[in-house]
Design a protein around this motif. Structure first.
Motif, PDB file in Angstrom:
ATOM      1  N   ARG A   1     -30.837  36.580  24.617  1.00  0.00           N
ATOM      2  CA  ARG A   1     -32.057  37.080  25.257  1.00  0.00           C
ATOM      3  C   ARG A   1     -31.745  37.756  26.589  1.00  0.00           C
ATOM      4  O   ARG A   1     -32.302  38.814  26.898  1.00  0.00           O
ATOM      5  CB  ARG A   1     -33.057  35.942  25.440  1.00  0.00           C
ATOM      6  CG  ARG A   1     -33.705  35.528  24.131  1.00  0.00           C
ATOM      7  CD  ARG A   1     -34.861  34.580  24.345  1.00  0.00           C
ATOM      8  NE  ARG A   1     -34.460  33.313  24.921  1.00  0.00           N
ATOM      9  CZ  ARG A   1     -33.932  32.289  24.263  1.00  0.00           C
ATOM     10  NH1 ARG A   1     -33.750  32.383  22.959  1.00  0.00           N
ATOM     11  NH2 ARG A   1     -33.604  31.166  24.874  1.00  0.00           N
ATOM     12  N   GLU A   2     -30.852  37.183  27.372  1.00  0.00           N
ATOM     13  CA  GLU A   2     -30.500  37.792  28.661  1.00  0.00           C
ATOM     14  C   GLU A   2     -29.752  39.108  28.462  1.00  0.00           C
ATOM     15  O   GLU A   2     -29.939  40.057  29.223  1.00  0.00           O
ATOM     16  CB  GLU A   2     -29.703  36.824  29.528  1.00  0.00           C
ATOM     17  CG  GLU A   2     -30.569  35.733  30.123  1.00  0.00           C
ATOM     18  CD  GLU A   2     -31.817  36.264  30.829  1.00  0.00           C
ATOM     19  OE1 GLU A   2     -31.682  37.129  31.723  1.00  0.00           O
ATOM     20  OE2 GLU A   2     -32.930  35.825  30.488  1.00  0.00           O
TER      21      GLU A   2
ATOM     22  N   ALA B   1     -37.315  42.171  20.059  1.00  0.00           N
ATOM     23  CA  ALA B   1     -35.934  42.653  19.973  1.00  0.00           C
ATOM     24  C   ALA B   1     -34.981  41.503  19.644  1.00  0.00           C
ATOM     25  O   ALA B   1     -34.019  41.691  18.888  1.00  0.00           O
ATOM     26  CB  ALA B   1     -35.528  43.334  21.273  1.00  0.00           C
ATOM     27  N   THR B   2     -35.250  40.327  20.179  1.00  0.00           N
ATOM     28  CA  THR B   2     -34.418  39.164  19.855  1.00  0.00           C
ATOM     29  C   THR B   2     -34.575  38.805  18.380  1.00  0.00           C
ATOM     30  O   THR B   2     -33.574  38.588  17.679  1.00  0.00           O
ATOM     31  CB  THR B   2     -34.788  37.968  20.754  1.00  0.00           C
ATOM     32  OG1 THR B   2     -34.580  38.327  22.118  1.00  0.00           O
ATOM     33  CG2 THR B   2     -33.943  36.746  20.415  1.00  0.00           C
TER      34      THR B   2
ATOM     35  N   VAL C   1     -31.505  39.027  15.517  1.00  0.00           N
ATOM     36  CA  VAL C   1     -31.126  37.885  14.687  1.00  0.00           C
ATOM     37  C   VAL C   1     -31.309  38.201  13.199  1.00  0.00           C
ATOM     38  O   VAL C   1     -30.391  38.027  12.394  1.00  0.00           O
ATOM     39  CB  VAL C   1     -31.947  36.629  15.087  1.00  0.00           C
ATOM     40  CG1 VAL C   1     -31.741  35.497  14.090  1.00  0.00           C
ATOM     41  CG2 VAL C   1     -31.572  36.184  16.495  1.00  0.00           C
ATOM     42  N   SER C   2     -32.481  38.708  12.833  1.00  0.00           N
ATOM     43  CA  SER C   2     -32.792  38.892  11.409  1.00  0.00           C
ATOM     44  C   SER C   2     -32.092  40.089  10.774  1.00  0.00           C
ATOM     45  O   SER C   2     -31.751  40.044   9.594  1.00  0.00           O
ATOM     46  CB  SER C   2     -34.303  38.991  11.200  1.00  0.00           C
ATOM     47  OG  SER C   2     -34.810  40.151  11.814  1.00  0.00           O
ATOM     48  N   VAL C   3     -31.866  41.138  11.547  1.00  0.00           N
ATOM     49  CA  VAL C   3     -31.287  42.359  10.976  1.00  0.00           C
ATOM     50  C   VAL C   3     -29.796  42.490  11.282  1.00  0.00           C
ATOM     51  O   VAL C   3     -29.004  42.859  10.421  1.00  0.00           O
ATOM     52  CB  VAL C   3     -32.040  43.614  11.470  1.00  0.00           C
ATOM     53  CG1 VAL C   3     -31.365  44.892  10.995  1.00  0.00           C
ATOM     54  CG2 VAL C   3     -33.489  43.557  11.006  1.00  0.00           C
ATOM     55  N   HIS C   4     -29.417  42.162  12.509  1.00  0.00           N
ATOM     56  CA  HIS C   4     -28.030  42.390  12.924  1.00  0.00           C
ATOM     57  C   HIS C   4     -27.166  41.138  12.879  1.00  0.00           C
ATOM     58  O   HIS C   4     -25.979  41.192  13.190  1.00  0.00           O
ATOM     59  CB  HIS C   4     -28.004  43.001  14.329  1.00  0.00           C
ATOM     60  CG  HIS C   4     -28.640  44.361  14.366  1.00  0.00           C
ATOM     61  ND1 HIS C   4     -28.069  45.474  13.808  1.00  0.00           N
ATOM     62  CD2 HIS C   4     -29.829  44.767  14.882  1.00  0.00           C
ATOM     63  CE1 HIS C   4     -28.859  46.516  13.982  1.00  0.00           C
ATOM     64  NE2 HIS C   4     -29.948  46.116  14.628  1.00  0.00           N
ATOM     65  N   GLY C   5     -27.748  39.982  12.514  1.00  0.00           N
ATOM     66  CA  GLY C   5     -26.968  38.777  12.309  1.00  0.00           C
ATOM     67  C   GLY C   5     -26.524  38.044  13.566  1.00  0.00           C
ATOM     68  O   GLY C   5     -25.641  37.193  13.503  1.00  0.00           O
TER      69      GLY C   5
END
Length: 63
Positions: A49-50, A32-33, A37-41
């Motif tokens: 992460r928390e 999910a992290t 990062v890769s899709v939602h910027g």
């Protein structure tokens, strides 16, 4: 061990993302992290992460 779920449909996004990730907590958190990062910027950080960990839900098992 209870499986966890991260479901993008439960959170507003400009892309109307429909991805759902399920598995053991550490696996889901990592995937999910990476997705955030890769899709939602988002920027990868301990805070991200928390935040994601706090949004994980237990997977509902059908009987």
């Amino acid at each position: 061990m209870t499986r966890k779920v991260a479901d993008c449909r439960k959170f507003p996004s400009e892309t109307q993302c429909t991805l759902t990730i399920s598995g053991e907590e550490d696996e889901v958190l990592r995937a999910a992290t990476d997705h955030a990062v890769s899709v939602h910027g988002h920027t990868e950080s301990p805070e991200l992460r928390e935040q994601i960990r706090g949004m994980l839900e237990d997977e509902k098992v059908s009987a």
